[in-house]
Design a protein around this motif. Sequence first.
Motif, PDB file in Angstrom:
ATOM      1  N   ASP A 194      50.719  25.563   8.136  1.00  0.00           N
ATOM      2  CA  ASP A 194      49.929  26.708   9.022  1.00  0.00           C
ATOM      3  C   ASP A 194      49.959  26.231  10.496  1.00  0.00           C
ATOM      4  O   ASP A 194      49.414  25.097  10.791  1.00  0.00           O
ATOM      5  N   ALA A 212      48.026  26.748  12.909  1.00  0.00           N
ATOM      6  CA  ALA A 212      46.782  26.360  13.289  1.00  0.00           C
ATOM      7  C   ALA A 212      46.348  25.004  13.172  1.00  0.00           C
ATOM      8  O   ALA A 212      45.706  24.459  14.100  1.00  0.00           O
ATOM      9  N   LEU A 213      47.204  24.243  12.342  1.00  0.00           N
ATOM     10  CA  LEU A 213      46.748  23.002  12.058  1.00  0.00           C
ATOM     11  C   LEU A 213      47.490  21.989  13.154  1.00  0.00           C
ATOM     12  O   LEU A 213      46.565  21.079  13.604  1.00  0.00           O
ATOM     13  N   GLU A 246      47.779  23.216  16.105  1.00  0.00           N
ATOM     14  CA  GLU A 246      47.130  23.515  17.475  1.00  0.00           C
ATOM     15  C   GLU A 246      45.518  22.860  17.304  1.00  0.00           C
ATOM     16  O   GLU A 246      45.246  22.320  18.400  1.00  0.00           O
ATOM     17  N   ALA A 247      45.189  22.690  16.240  1.00  0.00           N
ATOM     18  CA  ALA A 247      43.774  22.102  15.906  1.00  0.00           C
ATOM     19  C   ALA A 247      43.840  20.622  16.451  1.00  0.00           C
ATOM     20  O   ALA A 247      43.159  19.992  17.263  1.00  0.00           O
ATOM     21  N   ALA A 248      44.828  20.096  15.765  1.00  0.00           N
ATOM     22  CA  ALA A 248      45.331  18.530  16.060  1.00  0.00           C
ATOM     23  C   ALA A 248      45.468  18.277  17.659  1.00  0.00           C
ATOM     24  O   ALA A 248      44.898  17.567  18.200  1.00  0.00           O
ATOM     25  N   ILE A 306      50.000  14.871  10.928  1.00  0.00           N
ATOM     26  CA  ILE A 306      49.927  16.134  10.282  1.00  0.00           C
ATOM     27  C   ILE A 306      51.172  16.849   9.568  1.00  0.00           C
ATOM     28  O   ILE A 306      51.259  16.559   8.290  1.00  0.00           O
ATOM     29  N   PHE A 351      45.883  26.470  25.233  1.00  0.00           N
ATOM     30  CA  PHE A 351      47.113  26.874  24.518  1.00  0.00           C
ATOM     31  C   PHE A 351      48.062  28.065  25.213  1.00  0.00           C
ATOM     32  O   PHE A 351      48.986  28.246  24.939  1.00  0.00           O
ATOM     33  N   PHE A 353      38.351  26.887  15.133  1.00  0.00           N
ATOM     34  CA  PHE A 353      39.285  28.044  14.865  1.00  0.00           C
ATOM     35  C   PHE A 353      38.565  28.830  13.566  1.00  0.00           C
ATOM     36  O   PHE A 353      37.750  28.622  12.786  1.00  0.00           O
ATOM     37  N   PHE A 409      42.402  19.857   8.314  1.00  0.00           N
ATOM     38  CA  PHE A 409      43.589  19.205   7.534  1.00  0.00           C
ATOM     39  C   PHE A 409      43.526  18.966   6.181  1.00  0.00           C
ATOM     40  O   PHE A 409      42.701  18.135   5.671  1.00  0.00           O
ATOM     41  N   HIS A 423      45.120  17.317   4.178  1.00  0.00           N
ATOM     42  CA  HIS A 423      45.521  16.101   3.465  1.00  0.00           C
ATOM     43  C   HIS A 423      44.456  15.106   3.795  1.00  0.00           C
ATOM     44  O   HIS A 423      44.667  14.011   3.491  1.00  0.00           O
ATOM     45  N   PHE A 476      39.015  12.546  13.054  1.00  0.00           N
ATOM     46  CA  PHE A 476      39.979  12.560  13.791  1.00  0.00           C
ATOM     47  C   PHE A 476      40.227  12.515  15.350  1.00  0.00           C
ATOM     48  O   PHE A 476      40.652  11.891  15.896  1.00  0.00           O
TER      49      PHE A 476
END
Lengths: 330, 361
Positions: A225, A227-228, A230-232, A246, B52, B81, B87, B89, B98
């Motif tokens: 995804d 979005a992951l 972007e989130a990070a 990630i 972004f 979001f 995440f 995992h 994080f």
Amino acid sequence: MRGCSSVSEAEKAPSPALSRTLSRLRARVFPSPTPVDSPAPLAGEGRGERARRRQQDLTKWAITTPPFVFLTAFFLLPFLLVVAASFRYPGEFGGLAPLLPLLGAPGKDVGLTLETYRFFFGDLTYAEIFIRSFLVAGLTTLICILLAYPVALLIARSPKKRRDLMVLLVILPFASNLLIRVYAWIIILGPLNLLYTPYAVVIGMVYVHLPFMVLPLYTNLEKHDPALLEAAQDLGANGWTRFWRITFPLSLPGIFSGSALVFIPVLGMFAIPELLGGTGDILVGNLIKEQFLDNRDWPLGSMLSIMLTLAVLALAGLAAWAARSRRGEA
Amino acid sequence: MALLEIQGVTRRYGDLVAVDDVSFSVESGEFFTLLGPSGCGKTTLLRMIAGFEDPDRGRILLDGKDLAGTPPEKRPVHTVFQSYALFPHMTVRDNIAFPLRMAKKSEEEVRQRLQETLDQVHLADKSRHYPHELSGGQKQRVALARGLVNKPRLLLLDEPLGALDAKLRERMQLELIGLQRDVGVTFVFVTHAQQEALALSDRIGVMNEGRVEQLDEPSRIYGFPRNRFVADFIGDINLLESEVLEANPAHLKLQVAGLGEIAAPPTAGIKPGDKGALALRPEQLRIAPHGSPQELKNHFPGTVLDFLYLGDVTVYKVALPNGVVMDALLANSAPGRAKFFETGDAVEMAWRHDAGLFLRE
């Protein structure tokens, strides 16, 4: 499987309101002229249910039987034959010596024996070839991971329209015969003075098996995804950190399946060492092939195949155990 | 000085102007909402604040500093979001830690902030779980905790309640307000759900086609929409097309075709001859059985065309003599009374002379 757990939970435990509605609906669909506690309509319903279940079981059997029969006939039985062969004596002109001293065949090597196994454990050369094979397979796998990862990432991050074409390009080499492609490497490696060296063997192995690493990796990376990432990034991770924290951990299943698809075939591959390697570059695959085609020692070849299978299984088990204990720690 | 200032920001995609010369500012500690239909540019604006995307024109200032050229990972702005983007995992604990780890906080501080945040969102007992083992509401709380744990200057929330069912949504709304009050972080919230915006926000910016149509407190947005778009988008509203006959500081006299004269509250700048619509909320309309005595000046006969029983209230669709159908809302507060009128009933519809708002074309 993991993702579905919440769904199945919801199915298992319908809310009281829902089950009330359902039973009311059922009462409307199957109006019972007799009082509700009469067993007759219930039994009828049970019979219908049983018939439906029988139908489902039949379908299940019909679908699973052909592959089951196929695998039994062409995988399990041959494998058992190989196991049996490894305990016998080689025939005089290839094949296997008879199990019973029959008339007209009064050879001394008749019946069952542990000879081949004694042979294997009594000679360090076999261990050496096994270790070398595992090293070549491991090195090939590692190089494949390093080369395939950027390619797979590039394809996965390309516009959807272009991805199919890129995947096609990756599998395009399969369109020509393996031997022809390996002969082409002879032409390339000859002038480079690399022909008939261990390097040539590894280069050839990597070349042939690279697509098997790219494809599972791409399939995995493509599902990530976006979005992951972007989130990070939003939470303070720079590009390098985003990859290691990630993308990489999420791609481990892809790396594992790619590694299995490369490592195991490399162990059994005999054409490449034979064509590109020198006399000292023999691998297990060559050894096995030699027993069947050149030395006519089927029992020895069978035993070596079994040893190879056992070694691979042991390695896979070790990897699974390591993965599980790592997850347990986390 | 305002915490966040948006100054003349424009963003284009080819021919499409997603955000069109938008300017506003958000004060520190505020719960600010960008409300609008999908495609109105609210998410684009949010992504520009997060970093972004870059504005084609205009500036975005945080604490007076221009954010241009600062990548998302360097902005003291975090985002929750719509898909949560947890995440998969990592455990709940690692997800929430994080941003602290990215900020290279000491292990001691990580542990302390983690415990605090886990308690705040009531997830202490789930800290070792993985995201796939959580319910929707729990995932939502992890996403919130992850956004808040490192105390950003600004928390951006992109339709964070969109995936929850109605009941849970309501509970999360309350939790969200409480959480924002507790941590004191400024929230910029994006949603298309007007009720959510009204319930949560200190101020709302209503967006349409890339522009901010109105920026105000929830009660003013609802009570005094600036134009038809805002009136129509926020809540339900009846629009009576009319022309101004008389305008003075005390009241307006309007002419409605096929209905006659009606009285309306005055609005600044309205002149006789102006055309527009009188906007009336369903709860401002009263209906009574036909022929009952009327003390209100604005009253007209009508027929019940249909009604929607909603439990707490019933919405009656009443046709006026000029053919216009108005929605009137009646509370079912009397015990045992589910409805007062049936389809086809002749009724009298009335509203106060100071109810409604005249909106010019």
